[in-house]
Write a protein that holds these residues in place. Structure first.
Motif, mmCIF file in Angstrom:
data_model
loop_
_atom_site.group_PDB
_atom_site.id
_atom_site.type_symbol
_atom_site.label_atom_id
_atom_site.label_comp_id
_atom_site.label_asym_id
_atom_site.label_seq_id
_atom_site.Cartn_x
_atom_site.Cartn_y
_atom_site.Cartn_z
ATOM 1 N N PRO A 79 19.983 35.432 -26.847
ATOM 2 C CA PRO A 79 19.977 36.827 -26.378
ATOM 3 C C PRO A 79 21.369 37.430 -26.452
ATOM 4 N N THR B 245 23.528 41.127 -25.719
ATOM 5 C CA THR B 245 23.573 42.481 -25.165
ATOM 6 C C THR B 245 24.892 43.129 -25.564
ATOM 7 N N ARG C 258 23.352 50.814 -24.196
ATOM 8 C CA ARG C 258 23.219 49.374 -23.996
ATOM 9 C C ARG C 258 21.943 48.872 -24.670
ATOM 10 N N LEU C 259 22.057 47.762 -25.386
ATOM 11 C CA LEU C 259 20.913 47.239 -26.116
ATOM 12 C C LEU C 259 20.918 45.719 -26.038
ATOM 13 N N THR C 260 19.760 45.138 -25.741
ATOM 14 C CA THR C 260 19.594 43.687 -25.732
ATOM 15 C C THR C 260 18.605 43.299 -26.821
ATOM 16 N N ALA D 273 30.187 40.058 -27.909
ATOM 17 C CA ALA D 273 28.842 39.787 -27.406
ATOM 18 C C ALA D 273 28.243 38.561 -28.093
ATOM 19 N N GLU E 51 27.189 46.907 -25.575
ATOM 20 C CA GLU E 51 27.430 48.314 -25.231
ATOM 21 C C GLU E 51 28.039 48.961 -26.464
ATOM 22 N N ASP F 104 14.804 40.120 -17.360
ATOM 23 C CA ASP F 104 14.688 41.255 -16.453
ATOM 24 C C ASP F 104 14.051 40.791 -15.143
ATOM 25 N N ALA G 291 19.834 37.702 -19.565
ATOM 26 C CA ALA G 291 18.958 38.534 -20.403
ATOM 27 C C ALA G 291 17.623 38.826 -19.745
#
Length: 463
Positions: free
Chosen positions: A328, A330, A301-303, A349, A332, A232, A230
Motif C-alpha cells: 500500500p 499513500t 491524497r491518494l492510496t 512514499a 500527497e 480504513d 492503509a
C-alpha cells in the motif's frame, strides 16, 4: 507486438499440447520436495480447490501468443521441454496434504515430454477464437501439471501460433514478457540440436526465502506498518476514486484495454527528461499517473496498491514465477508542484511502502484481523529492455489475461514499449469508469508534453 496489428487467433487446425503419460507417471512417483509454498500460493491453491459451478468460465490466467516461424510439431515439443528445463518452477506439481497444506513434487528436465492432441479445424477466425479461449478457460489451473494450457493454431501457410495460459500460482506479468522471447530462443536451440539449457535461478528458492522471512513476522513487526496505516476504519482499503463511479461492494464486469497514450517521440523525450533530472522512469511515470488520478478528485491524497517485482537477486532477473506482490502506498500529490517534486514525494512514499514487500496481503489480513481487498492497483513495466524483445514484432506476440470475477477493482500498468507508452488496464466496464480513464490518459500525456516540450503526434498513439 503493437496491439493494433494483432490478429488474435487465425483460422486453422487447433491442437492442445498435453504431457506424455511417462511425464505424469514421473510426477506421481516423485518424492515430496521439502521447500514450502508462499502464502500467496497457498491462497491460490485453496481457492482452486473449491468446487466450481458447471457454467463458471471465469479463470484469471495470464496468457500470451506468439507465432513461431519455422516450427513443426517435433521442434515445438522440444521447445516446450526446453522451457520447462530452464525453469524449475515449471517442473513442479502441487499435491494437497491431509492437513490442507501443499507439497511440491518436482521432476528432472529429462523426464518432461509433450504431445499434441487435435481439437479440430476451424475455417472461421471467430470460431477459432472461441475454441481457443474455451480451452484456456476450462483447463488452466494450479492443481494439475502443467499449471498452464498450451494450444497451437496451424494456419493455411503452415505457420504455428502458440497460445498459452498460465495460472498465477506459477506466473506473473513479467514472466509472460520473458516467455515470448524464450519460446523463440528455445525453438532456435531445438532446431540446432543444442543441449538442454542451464537452469536459471529458481522461483522455488525465492519462495523459501519469502516463507522464512514471513514466518518470523508478528503483529508487532515494523514491516506491517504500511498495511496498518492503509486500512480504513472498516478494516478495508480505500475504494476507487469517486470520479470512476465505482463504489466499494460493486460487482461489475471488467474489460481489458491496451491503449498507447504516448507515441515513440514523446516517450523517448520523456525518458531523456528522466535521465537529465536524475529521476528513475518508474518513479516519474508513477508520479504522472497518480497526479492524473488525483486531478480528477476533490483532494490531493491518494492510496493505491503498488506492484513490487521482487526479482532482487541477479539470478532471478530472468526467472519465471510469481515474484510480483503489492504494497500500500499513500501520496500527497499537490496539484501545482513541479514534476520533479512529485517524483520526490512518490519516491518517499515508495520507500516507506516497500518496507512491507515481504508481507503479502493474505498474511497482512491474518495478522491484523482485517479484510483488506484491492481497489486501485498500479504498476510500471519497462519492456523496452526485456530479454527477447527484439523478436516480439516478428512473432506478432502479445500478452493478455483471462476473465476475472465481477468486482470493484481497477488494475493499471504503465508499460514502456518500443513503439511508445501504454496504459494497460483491466477495469470495471462502465461508461463513467472508461471516460474517467480516458481523461486520466489525456492528463498523463499533457504532463509529459509540458516537461519535454515535445508535441505528441496523434497518429503515433491510437487508443
Amino acid at each position: 507486438m503493437h496491439p493494433h496489428r494483432l490478429t488474435l487467433v487465425p483460422a486453422g487446425d487447433i491442437h492442445l499440447w498435453v504431457p506424455r503419460s511417462s511425464t505424469l507417471r514421473a510426477f506421481a512417483t516423485a518424492p515430496p520436495d521439502p521447500r514450502p509454498v508462499t502464502p500467496d500460493q497457498q491462497r491460490r491453491l485453496d481457492i482452486a480447490s473449491l468446487p466450481r459451478h458447471v457454467d463458471d468460465e471465469v479463470n484469471p490466467w495470464i496468457g500470451l501468443r506468439a507465432t513461431l516461424h519455422g516450427a513443426d510439431f517435433v521442434s515445438l515439443a522440444g521447445t516446450l521441454r526446453r522451457f520447462c528445463a530452464r525453469h524449475e518452477s515449471l517442473r513442479c506439481m502441487f499435491v494437497r496434504r491431509d492437513d490442507g497444506s501443499y507439497e511440491r513434487r518436482i521432476v528432472d528436465a529429462e523426464l518432461i515430454g509433450f504431445q499434441p492432441r487435435h481439437v479440430g479445424h476451424f475455417a472461421d477466425p471467430g470460431e477459432a477464437f472461441d475454441a481457443v479461449m474455451a480451452e484456456l478457460d476450462d483447463l488452466t489451473g494450479p492443481l494439475s501439471w502443467p499449471a498452464a494450457t498450451v494450444l497451437t493454431v496451424t494456419d493455411e501457410n503452415g505457420d504455428i501460433t502458440v497460445f498459452a495460459a498460465f495460472d498465477h500460482v506459477t506466473f506473473d506479468g513479467y514472466s509472460a514478457y520473458l516467455t515470448m522471447g524464450e519460446l523463440k530462443l528455445h525453438l532456435e536451440s531445438e532446431l540446432n540440436h543444442a543441449p538442454l539449457p542451464t537452469p536459471v535461478g529458481s522461483y522455488v528458492d525465492f519462495a523459501v526465502e519469502q516463507r522464512s522471512i514471513q514466518d518470523a513476522i508478528t503483529v508487532d513487526s515494523p514491516a506491517l506498518e504500511p498495511w496498518r496505516r492503509a486500512a480504513d476504519p472498516t478494516g478495508n482499503l480505500p475504494g476507487l476514486p469517486r470520479g470512476t463511479g465505482v463504489r466499494r461492494g460493486d460487482q461489475l464486469q471488467h474489460r481489458m484495454r491496451y491503449p498507447t497514450f504516448a507515441g515513440p517521440r514523446l516517450s523517448r523525450a520523456f525518458h531523456r527528461w528522466c535521465e537529465q533530472n536524475d529521476v528513475p522512469p518508474a518513479l516519474a511515470f508513477t508520479a504522472v499517473l497518480l497526479r492524473a488520478m488525483v486531478a480528477e478528485e476533490a483532494e490531493d491524497r491518494l492510496t493505491v496498491l503498488m506492484s513490487t517485482h521482487n526479482r532482487h537477486r541477479q539470478e532471478w532477473h530472468q526467472a519465471i514465477g510469481w515474484f510480483s506482490g503489492v504494497v500500500p502506498m499513500t501520496v500527497e500529490m499537490g496539484r501545482d508542484l513541479p514534476l520533479t517534486e512529485l517524483a520526490r514525494r512518490t519516491a518517499e512514499a515508495w520507500q516507506f511502502a516497500r518496507t512491507a514487500e515481504t508481507i503479502p496481503l493474505p498474511l497482512a489480513n491474518q495478522l491484523l484481523g482485517t479484510t483488506m481487498r484491492p481497489a486501485a492497483v498500479v504498476s510500471f513495466l519497462d519492456s523496452r529492455h526485456c530479454p527477447g524483445r527484439e523478436g516480439w514484432e516478428e512473432m506478432d506476440s502479445t500478452v493478455f489475461l483471462g476473465e476475472v470475477e465481477p468486482s470493484d477493482e481497477m488494475h493499471l500498468w504503465v508499460n514502456s514499449m518500443p513503439y511508445g507508452t501504454e496504459l494497460v488496464h483491466r477495469t470495471p466496464d462502465t461508461p463513467p469508469c472508461i471516460e474517467w480513464l480516458d481523461r486520466v490518459m489525456n492528463r498523463m500525456r499533457d504532463q509529459m508534453v509540458a516537461v519535454t516540450r515535445e508535441v505528441n503526434d496523434p497518429t503515433e498513439a491510437l487508443a
